[in-house]
Scaffold this active site. Structure first.
Site, short mmCIF file in Angstrom:
data_model
loop_
_atom_site.label_atom_id
_atom_site.label_comp_id
_atom_site.label_asym_id
_atom_site.label_seq_id
_atom_site.Cartn_x
_atom_site.Cartn_y
_atom_site.Cartn_z
CE LYS A 69 -69.69 2.84 -46.59
NZ LYS A 69 -68.26 3.34 -46.17
CG ASP A 88 -66.54 5.20 -48.98
OD1 ASP A 88 -65.52 4.83 -49.44
OD2 ASP A 88 -66.59 5.32 -47.72
CE LYS A 109 -63.59 7.55 -41.82
NZ LYS A 109 -63.71 6.53 -42.48
MG MG Z 1 -64.89 5.82 -46.37
#
Ligand code: MG
Length: 359
Positions: free
Chosen positions: A152, A177, A251
């Site tokens: 991240k 990300d 997702k």
């Molecule tokens: Mg993501």
């Protein structure tokens, strides 16, 4: 559910998850489970646990009771008049997929058309202030068998940790990300990331910044992987048409369920766009659904399907998820292939509502 450790992203820190679960019972007594991926606050998407509860209990579930035969696609159709609220709709749709697969006695992945080879997985690591601790975590993940690390990032915590990890792990499949933390004026900084051979740069800008993503992708070698932007089929088509990304994070809980997700998979596969299956800090129930989807052939980039113990002291399902030879093994049993731990769910439950025979 308390997280094993706080999870830090550019959207803030979380120490527990408030998860909405859905249980569907068929005429023959089989039960299917779904999990809503909405977060506690509307930072990832406009939907959140409370809005999903409201939309499910007020609009989606009462509408299903009048129907005799329920297959997942029909569930989707019956709530098709609802604008948005894909996460709430997906929870109902996915519970029905599990139910249908259990009634047929087949693994959900097989019902969707996937294989049973298992799935290579990535570990997502939160923003660590301490770079030494970060490399320890990466080493640990590699020892466990993870096939990729996703870090991240956010402005000010990006180039340095990536450079350090690259020096230490020159061949590590590494992605980052940003959860939309950047803007186009950060282009010079994002260009710096281009030299590290990253697998992907996930969601650099806000979800609706289609044109900015297209401009950035045109300026970078690194594939942009859109995640928060890809909330449905139309958004995927837009992204591909604009060349706003060269990879897609899919997702099922975000796009409205497994039926839509499978169509989106097929579109990406036809276009030669690699997919990865994303994660939303799900319990084992949501993870099992993701794993079933990720068994489709277009998911060629390691997905966010960590072991149960990565996030939870104790998961909601038995058996818990664990890596075998660096892959998440496919479910063997019918449906999602794991059994919800009803006692554990009972202990954690703060609210419940039943409809029809489960009222
Ligand atoms: Mg993501």
């Amino acid at each position: 559910m308390p997280l094993r450790e706080p999870f830090v992203s550019s959207a803030g820190e979380r120490s527990e998850r408030r998860i909405l679960l859905l249980r569907a019972r068929g005429d023959e007594g089989h039960e299917g489970w779904g999990e809503c991926v909405a977060g506690e606050v509307p930072s990832y998407s406009p939907e959140m646990t409370e809005t999903a509860w409201h939309v499910l209990t007020r609009f989606i579930l009462p509408g299903l009771l009048e129907r005799e035969v329920l297959d997942p696609v029909e569930i989707l159709r019956s709530s098709g008049w609802i604008r948005g609220h894909h996460m709430a709709r997906a929870a109902a749709e996915m519970a029905c997929w599990d139910l249908q697969a259990r009634e047929l006695g087949v693994p959900l992945g097989e019902l969707l058309g996937g294989d049973d080879d298992g799935v290579p997985v990535a570990i997502a690591l939160g923003v660590h202030a301490d770079l030494g601790a970060l490399s320890d975590r990466v080493q640990e993940a590699l020892d466990t068998g993870y096939a990729m690390v996703k870090l991240k990032v956010r402005p000010g915590h990006d180039v340095e940790p990536v450079r350090k990890l690259r020096e230490q792990f020159p061949t590590l499949p590494l992605g980052v990300d940003a959860n939309g933390a950047y803007a186009l004026e950060d282009l010079p900084r994002l260009r710096e990331l281009d030299e590290f051979g990253l697998v992907m740069l996930e969601q650099p800008f806000a979800p609706a910044a289609w044109l900015d993503h297209a401009r950035l992708q045109g300026a970078l070698q690194t594939p942009i992987c859109l995640d928060e932007s890809i909330t449905g089929e139309a958004e995927l088509q837009l992204a591909l048409e604009l060349e706003a990304c060269r990879m897609v994070s899919l997702k099922p809980g975000l796009v409205g369920g497994l039926h839509v997700a499978r169509r989106m998979h097929d579109l990406c596969r036809d276009r030669g766009v690699p997919l990865r299956c994303g994660g939303m800090l799900e319990s084992g129930i949501g993870r099992a659904h993701n794993l079933a989807l990720a068994s489709l052939p277009g998911f060629v980039v390691p997905g966010d399907l960590s072991e149960s113990r990565r996030y939870w002291v104790q998961d909601l399902v038995t058996p818990e998820f664990g890596l075998v030879d660096g892959r998440m093994p496919a479910a063997r049993g019918p449906g999602i292939g794991v059994e919800p731990d009803l006692d554990r769910i009972e202990v954690l439950a703060v609210r419940r509502r039943g409809f029809g025979d489960l009222a």
